[in-house]
Design a protein around this motif. Structure first.
Motif, PDB file in Angstrom:
ATOM      1  N   VAL A 248      45.041  60.235  37.929  1.00 22.73           N
ATOM      2  CA  VAL A 248      44.847  59.612  36.620  1.00 22.73           C
ATOM      3  C   VAL A 248      45.620  58.291  36.539  1.00 22.73           C
ATOM      4  CG1 VAL A 248      45.153  59.869  34.128  1.00 22.73           C
ATOM      5  CG2 VAL A 248      44.418  61.831  35.493  1.00 22.73           C
ATOM      6  N   ALA A 249      46.866  58.306  36.987  1.00 23.45           N
ATOM      7  CA  ALA A 249      47.672  57.078  36.951  1.00 23.45           C
ATOM      8  C   ALA A 249      47.054  55.993  37.826  1.00 23.45           C
ATOM      9  CB  ALA A 249      49.110  57.379  37.398  1.00 23.45           C
ATOM     10  N   ALA A 250      46.567  56.382  39.006  1.00 22.89           N
ATOM     11  CA  ALA A 250      45.942  55.401  39.901  1.00 22.89           C
ATOM     12  C   ALA A 250      44.689  54.805  39.259  1.00 22.89           C
ATOM     13  CB  ALA A 250      45.586  56.057  41.234  1.00 22.89           C
TER      14      ALA A 250
ATOM     15  N   ASP B 285      43.772  50.877  38.200  1.00 27.83           N
ATOM     16  CA  ASP B 285      42.707  50.181  38.932  1.00 27.83           C
ATOM     17  C   ASP B 285      41.564  49.790  37.990  1.00 27.83           C
ATOM     18  OD1 ASP B 285      40.967  49.160  40.755  1.00 27.83           O
ATOM     19  OD2 ASP B 285      40.926  50.925  42.072  1.00 27.83           O
ATOM     20  N   HIS B 286      41.809  48.759  37.177  1.00 29.10           N
ATOM     21  CA  HIS B 286      40.785  48.354  36.209  1.00 29.10           C
ATOM     22  C   HIS B 286      39.620  47.644  36.876  1.00 29.10           C
ATOM     23  CE1 HIS B 286      42.472  44.282  36.503  1.00 29.10           C
ATOM     24  NE2 HIS B 286      43.652  44.838  36.356  1.00 29.10           N
ATOM     25  N   ASP B 287      39.780  47.220  38.145  1.00 28.92           N
ATOM     26  CA  ASP B 287      38.648  46.626  38.869  1.00 28.92           C
ATOM     27  C   ASP B 287      37.600  47.677  39.214  1.00 28.92           C
ATOM     28  OD1 ASP B 287      39.680  44.038  38.884  1.00 28.92           O
ATOM     29  OD2 ASP B 287      40.852  44.412  40.706  1.00 28.92           O
ATOM     30  N   ALA B 288      38.063  48.870  39.546  1.00 23.99           N
ATOM     31  CA  ALA B 288      37.137  49.940  39.946  1.00 23.99           C
ATOM     32  C   ALA B 288      36.661  50.762  38.755  1.00 23.99           C
ATOM     33  CB  ALA B 288      37.810  50.857  40.976  1.00 23.99           C
ATOM     34  N   PHE B 289      37.549  50.955  37.772  1.00 24.12           N
ATOM     35  CA  PHE B 289      37.227  51.783  36.612  1.00 24.12           C
ATOM     36  C   PHE B 289      37.107  50.882  35.385  1.00 24.12           C
ATOM     37  CE2 PHE B 289      39.296  54.696  39.584  1.00 24.12           C
ATOM     38  CZ  PHE B 289      38.368  55.738  39.612  1.00 24.12           C
ATOM     39  N   SER B 290      35.868  50.529  35.058  1.00 20.26           N
ATOM     40  CA  SER B 290      35.611  49.528  34.023  1.00 20.26           C
ATOM     41  C   SER B 290      35.637  50.137  32.624  1.00 20.26           C
ATOM     42  CB  SER B 290      34.246  48.892  34.270  1.00 20.26           C
ATOM     43  OG  SER B 290      33.869  48.084  33.187  1.00 20.26           O
ATOM     44  N   SER B 291      36.098  49.333  31.664  1.00 17.62           N
ATOM     45  CA  SER B 291      36.077  49.704  30.243  1.00 17.62           C
ATOM     46  C   SER B 291      34.927  49.036  29.496  1.00 17.62           C
ATOM     47  CB  SER B 291      37.396  49.293  29.581  1.00 17.62           C
ATOM     48  OG  SER B 291      38.490  49.927  30.182  1.00 17.62           O
TER      49      SER B 291
END
Length: 400
Positions: free
Chosen positions: A49-51, A55-61
């Protein structure tokens, strides 16, 4: 006897009633959980979860932060929680000015005044901690900062509660949710237009005056819809977090009276108690992201183009990260792992310092108001909400 099949359903009544049992099974049996029916993933171990938060490049909002929004594929309204860099960075730097340490400390007198006001009106024999206290005061604080006139501040709270409510089995918004969002949006849009004509010393007026870079690097003003969206978000986050945290705190301390006694004996432990409450019963259960590429995490791989639940509340009780993770201990060593109770990474809670201060002041005054108390456990009512856990009713009797 074989265990029932492991199923994580974010809108099941069993999940609303007790999320922590399902989290324990997910961490042990399926840390990278995949739901075939819903075609989504869920991360429950702290390391994963912390990773993912980092990693906002891989997990987009950019597609939203709940399952219905992310799955729809439609771009949500402009709001900081639905942005990736560089837009997020520009907006965050602008909004951070409202939550500098000095700005937060300037609210202390207001918080104390409101806490004392609501406790002075409470009946010690019949005290509902949420309805009489932790519900009304936080929304007053944040809406005052935004510039909402007094007569509409409590209405904001009711719009938020209605918009986040989920019936068992309900993923998408229903008519009541949508109407609350419309009513709130229309109200804030009108307030923004009023402030354009008559600026005041409040957050909405400052957002109207502010400029941020556009896609070409030129400075631009925010439009009315953007500002109304931010005001709605801040009102929601500023009200929900402390309301639920203080309500849950009273229940947890009733279940662990020796911890309440520690606070009675030593008020300097209050900040540590707030941190442990955020870890143990933090109101925000999860955020949903969208994986834009295959991502390798400590426990396995999340494939591209999937909704992914980042279960911060589960991570905060992961025994791989915290000793005796299922034990509530306000004196625990907090250096062991990152507390994810108010998020982590670029989307960590903007108002975290304000929420901590409000909760600490609330605890300080509750210690005076009810050094000894009993919770009517039969009268507890949990909320059924999208990604928020806590209580709607916490009935208490103050003992003499």
């Amino acid at each position: 006897m074989t265990k029932p099949k492991l199923v994580f359903d974010p809108v099941a009544q069993e999940y609303f009633d007790n999320p922590y049992e399902i989290y324990r099974r997910m961490r042990d049996e399926a840390p990278i959980y995949y739901d075939e029916a819903g075609d989504f993933y869920a991360l429950t171990r702290h390391a994963d979860v912390a990773a993912a938060f980092r990693d906002h490049d891989a997990f987009s909002s950019a597609r939203g932060c709940d399952l219905a929004m992310v799955r729809s594929g439609e771009a949500p309204q402009k709001s900081i929680i639905f942005m990736d860099p560089p837009d997020h960075r520009h907006m965050r730097s602008l909004l951070n000015k409202a939550f500098t340490p000095r700005a937060v400390q300037s609210q202390r007198e207001t918080v104390v005044e409101l806490v004392q006001h609501y406790l002075s009106q409470a009946d010690p024999e019949h005290f509902d901690v949420v309805q009489d206290f932790s519900g009304p005061f936080p929304v007053e604080v944040i809406t005052r900062m935004a510039g909402v006139p007094e007569e509409f501040r409590q209405q904001v709270r009711h719009w938020i509660d209605t918009s986040l409510h989920r019936k068992p089995g309900q993923i998408d918004l229903d008519e009541e949710n949508m109407q609350a969002n419309i009513d709130s949006g229309v109200y804030y849009y009108g307030l923004v237009q009023e402030r354009r004509l008559n600026p005041q010393d409040d957050m909405i007026s400052r957002l109207i005056a502010a400029e941020i870079p556009d896609d070409d690097g030129n400075l631009r003003k925010l439009d009315d819809v953007e500002i109304a969206g931010f005001a709605t978000l801040l009102g929601g986050a500023g009200a929900e977090t402390v309301t639920k945290l203080v309500g849950s705190a009273v229940v947890v301390f009733a279940e662990h009276p020796e911890q309440w006694q520690k606070l009675l004996d030593d008020r300097s432990l209050i900040p540590a108690a707030v941190e442990e409450l955020l870890r143990y019963v933090g109101p925000v259960q999860y955020n949903v992201r969208y994986s834009v590429k295959d991502v390798v995490l400590p426990s396995g791989t999340v494939p591209a183009f999937k909704p992914v639940f980042l279960m911060g509340a589960s991570a905060n009780r992961d025994p791989r990260a915290f000793d005796d993770a299922e034990t509530f201990d306000i004196t625990r060593d907090r250096a062991q792992a990152q507390n994810l109770g108010l998020g982590y990474g670029i989307h960590s809670c903007l108002g975290a310092a304000l929420a901590r201060m409000e909760t600490a002041i609330a605890l300080e005054h509750l210690l005076d108001f009810m050094p000894r108390y009993e919770v009517d456990f039969s009268g507890l009512q949990r909320v059924n909400m999208q990604n928020v856990a806590g209580f709607h009713h916490v009935p208490v009797k103050v003992l003499r």
